[in-house]
Design an enzyme around this catalytic site. Structure first.
Site, short mmCIF file in Angstrom:
data_model
loop_
_atom_site.label_atom_id
_atom_site.label_comp_id
_atom_site.label_asym_id
_atom_site.label_seq_id
_atom_site.Cartn_x
_atom_site.Cartn_y
_atom_site.Cartn_z
N GLU A 162 1.88 -8.91 -18.01
CA GLU A 162 1.47 -7.99 -16.82
C GLU A 162 0.73 -6.83 -17.27
OE1 GLU A 162 4.47 -6.24 -14.32
OE2 GLU A 162 6.02 -6.61 -15.87
N ASN B 128 1.06 -0.08 5.94
CA ASN B 128 1.65 -0.90 4.76
C ASN B 128 2.36 -1.95 5.15
OD1 ASN B 128 2.57 -1.61 2.36
ND2 ASN B 128 4.56 -0.60 2.45
N GLY B 129 1.95 -3.10 4.96
CA GLY B 129 2.66 -4.28 5.50
C GLY B 129 1.78 -5.33 5.66
N LYS C 297 6.48 -8.69 -19.62
CA LYS C 297 5.89 -7.43 -19.96
C LYS C 297 4.51 -7.63 -20.49
CE LYS C 297 7.67 -5.16 -17.76
NZ LYS C 297 8.72 -5.62 -17.04
N ARG D 211 1.56 1.90 -6.05
CA ARG D 211 1.65 0.97 -4.84
C ARG D 211 0.52 0.10 -4.76
NH1 ARG D 211 6.28 1.91 -2.15
NH2 ARG D 211 5.60 0.62 -0.37
N CYS E 278 0.86 -1.10 -0.02
CA CYS E 278 -0.12 0.29 -0.22
C CYS E 278 1.06 1.16 0.12
CB CYS E 278 -0.74 0.01 1.27
SG CYS E 278 -1.75 -1.70 1.54
N GLU F 266 11.62 -11.80 -20.31
CA GLU F 266 11.29 -10.64 -19.76
C GLU F 266 10.13 -10.13 -20.91
OE1 GLU F 266 10.84 -6.94 -17.81
OE2 GLU F 266 10.92 -9.08 -17.38
N HIS G 148 9.66 -30.72 -27.42
CA HIS G 148 9.39 -31.85 -26.29
C HIS G 148 8.28 -31.62 -25.73
CE1 HIS G 148 13.56 -32.80 -27.08
NE2 HIS G 148 13.82 -31.64 -27.06
N LYS H 134 3.83 -1.82 -7.57
CA LYS H 134 5.12 -1.58 -7.86
C LYS H 134 6.10 -2.20 -6.99
CE LYS H 134 8.16 0.39 -10.55
NZ LYS H 134 8.49 -0.38 -11.79
C1 AGP Z 1 8.12 -5.93 -13.18
O1 AGP Z 1 7.61 -5.24 -14.12
C2 AGP Z 1 7.22 -6.21 -12.13
N1 AGP Z 1 6.92 -4.97 -11.38
C3 AGP Z 1 7.86 -7.03 -10.99
O2 AGP Z 1 8.09 -8.23 -11.73
C4 AGP Z 1 9.30 -6.38 -10.26
O3 AGP Z 1 10.12 -6.65 -11.23
C5 AGP Z 1 9.40 -7.39 -8.98
O4 AGP Z 1 8.44 -7.12 -8.29
C6 AGP Z 1 10.74 -7.15 -8.48
O5 AGP Z 1 10.71 -5.63 -7.89
P1 AGP Z 1 12.39 -5.01 -7.29
O6 AGP Z 1 12.87 -4.87 -8.89
O7 AGP Z 1 11.75 -3.61 -6.95
O8 AGP Z 1 12.71 -5.99 -6.49
#
Ligand code: AGP
Length: 607
Positions: free
Chosen positions: A487, A100-101, A484, A27, A2, A480, A503, A602
């Protein structure tokens, strides 16, 4: 994951809180709320859904010269709803908490508090904090919070206000980010710097176990023993506009366009007289001489940067590298020898699994070098050494420029380790170093082709599944590319080692299946071409990604994205940008909320 914010000062507090929350919405955006101390009470307004809903709720509210807290939520305990929205209060409604947590022992505390007469209105873990503070309250809010914290297991960044203490905010943190902004005649708390940049550039990062009492004129920090503590002040050098969209439709496309500068800012300050300087990592000849193996630990996109790191370090330095998903590493009783080099990669520096995995490795005697983007973050402060990527603030949930700078960092480290290990042929070091220095300009060239990628995406966005295939560095890059796309566009996709398809997974290829074949590695081109023929034979539509002038693919694939030529080993840094653009335009065509994709946030600060 959060976002929390708090303000104590003379201004009208609601606009300050809303402004801060708007910078933290990346967040989490399941619900939002504020609590403000006013004449004779607390104004608590909260709503399920985005910040706009809250803005409408507080249109009539204007309270100045007071203290207030705000929250934007990413639901972990209790579904998104009004009842589960923060702030949470005690029964009397005169103490309010934002969090947050995760409070891991909240069910036990809830039962006990119920037996003490507390009445709960939500399913959240956070509400127990409000009732616990109430239980310990004897006229001193700081004391009540300090007595509450030892009973909480888990992670927290907390903001607390009470109508009995106008102008006062109590803040506390453990395993969750919290920064304090020191203004003149006003002070703030926030989960991240962009939320307070409008009011100050001077910040303090609380340490785990710290508690702070803020008023408009004073910031008092106490350590976990209750003793007054001094914390180092940081002056933030990047400006508010960097945390704004700057005329772009989305933060993601803005941040993709910032990649050339971010990579140059990461490389150039460390490139002097033809030499790459990675001394800040603590990696030197003596360490390299004794390295038997390197572990790289990370999550998500950062993990994918680690996978590229494995292939490049093993290729150049001939040192074995193991890449670990942090959430697996921390519970796998990993074998780590004392003094072993562990590279931690994280944009935010706050990802809970990566932080815990780092602590696990450190506890086993590993030497920790972290590649981090956020200055002052938990990982950067607890690692033995830090290599900061200078990507600037990355706001979009989908990581782009930070990934490119993580690759730049990992290539610089790989080239230097190879040099220190005496593994490079004569002239190779100079060739690799100048190759790296030229990449930002090549990315600029790739960005000039974005219209081609937009056109391609407008033809493919209705696909409901996509395969990314490649061999070697192209395979790890396709990981990657696939993440992308998934997500932000919610299109199911898989990254596959091209040679592995036959396979089993090739059974999924049928007429019209979109296969993105990344083929930049000269020595693997023939092999990848035969894999392309295999999927074409099953009806796949193939979009190839290769270097300019690659006639073979031109004749084989249905569509081709060309990259400006560079050393094969650097291909992932170049090829990722068109893949980020591809995902972006696919998501835009589908009308997705690109910067705030569903179910994501994020920095993942909980397990
Ligand atoms: C990537 O686009 C995502 N937001 C997510 O996979 C991110 O890379 C992952 O949570 C790791 O975050 P960090 O690099 O802040 O540790």
């Amino acid at each position: 994951m959060c976002g929390i914010v708090g303000y104590a000062g003379g201004r009208d507090v609601i606009p300050v809180l809303l402004g801060g929350l708007s910078k933290l919405e990346y967040r989490g955006y399941d619900s939002a709320g504020v609590a403000v101390v006013c004449e004779g009470g607390l104004i608590v307004r909260k709503t399920k859904g985005r910040l706009d809903g809250l803005r409408r709720l507080v249109e009539d509210c204007s309270v100045a010269d007071t203290a207030g807290i705000g929250h934007t939520r990413w639901a972990t305990h209790g579904e998104p709803s009004f009842e589960n929205s923060h702030p949470h209060t005690n029964c009397a409604g005169d103490i309010a908490v934002v969090h947050n947590g995760i409070i891991e022992n909240y069910l036990k505390l809830k039962d006990w508090l119920r037996s003490e007469g507390a009445v709960f209105v939500s399913d959240t873990d956070t509400e127990v904090v409000a009732h616990l503070i109430n239980y310990h309250y004897r006229g001193d809010l700081l004391e009540a919070v300090s007595k509450t914290l030892p009973r909480l297991e888990g992670s927290y960044a907390l903001g607390v206000v009470s109508s009995k203490h106008p102008g006062l905010i109590i803040a506390a943190r453990k395993d969750s980010p919290l920064v304090i902004g020191a203004g003149s005649g006003e002070n703030l708390i926030a989960s991240d710097i962009p939320a307070l940049l409008e009011y100050t550039r001077d910040v303090y990062f609380l340490r785990d176990g710290d508690v702070a009492a803020l008023t408009r004129d004073e910031i008092a920090i106490y350590d976990s023993y209750g003793a007054r503590a001094r914390r180092e002040a940081y002056h933030v050098d990047w400006d508010v506009s960097q945390a704004e969209r700057g005329g772009f439709e989305h933060f993601m496309i803005k941040e993709i366009h910032e990649e050339p500068k971010a990579m140059a800012d990461t490389f150039s300050p460390r490139y002097r007289d033809g030499h790459i300087d990675i001394s800040e990592t603590g990696i030197d000849e003596r360490l390299v001489a004794n390295i038997k193996k390197i572990n790289i630990i990370a999550c998500g996109t950062a993990y994918h940067a680690g996978m590229v790191g494995k292939y490049v370090i093993e290729e150049l330095a001939r040192i074995p590298v193991e890449v670990e998903v942090a959430s697996e590493f921390r519970y796998r009783r990993p074998i780590i020898e004392p003094g072993q080099l562990v590279l931690i990669i994280s944009q935010s520096g706050e990802t809970a699994d990566t932080l815990a995995a780092m602590r696990e490795a450190k506890q086993k005697g590993a030497k920790i070098a972290a590649i981090v983007n956020v200055v002052g973050s938990s990982i950067s402060r607890e690692a033995d050494a830090v290599f900061y990527t200078h990507a600037g603030p990355e706001i979009a949930v989908a990581s782009t420029k930070a990934y490119n700078t993580q690759l730049m960092a990992i290539y610089m480290i790989a080239v230097e380790i190879a040099r220190m290990a005496g593994r490079l042929e004569p002239g190779a070091y100079e060739r690799l170093a100048s190759g790296l220095s030229g990449l930002p300009d090549l990315i600029k060239k790739v960005l000039e082709t974005k219209n081609v990628i937009q056109r391609l995406a407008s033809g493919y966005f209705s696909k409901n599944s996509v395969f990314f295939i490649g061999r070697g560095l192209d395979y790890v890059l396709s990981m990657e590319a696939s993440l992308k796309l998934k997500e932000i566009s919610y299109i199911h996709s898989e990254a596959y080692a091209a040679g592995e398809l036959k396979h089993g997974t090739i059974a999924l290829i049928e007429k019209g299946t979109l296969v993105v074949a990344i083929a930049t590695q000269e020595r693997l081109l023939e092999k990848t071409a035969s894999n392309i023929k295999e999927v074409k034979a099953r009806g796949a539509h193939v979009l190839a990604v290769c270097f300019e002038g690659n006639k073979m693919l031109e004749n084989l694939a249905d569509e081709v994205i060309y990259l400006p030529k560079t050393d094969d080993i650097f291909a992932p840094i170049l090829a990722v940008t068109p893949m980020q653009l591809f995902a972006y335009y696919m998501a835009v065509e589908k009308g997705c909320d690109v910067d705030k994709p569903r179910n994501l946030a994020k920095s993942v600060t909980v397990e």
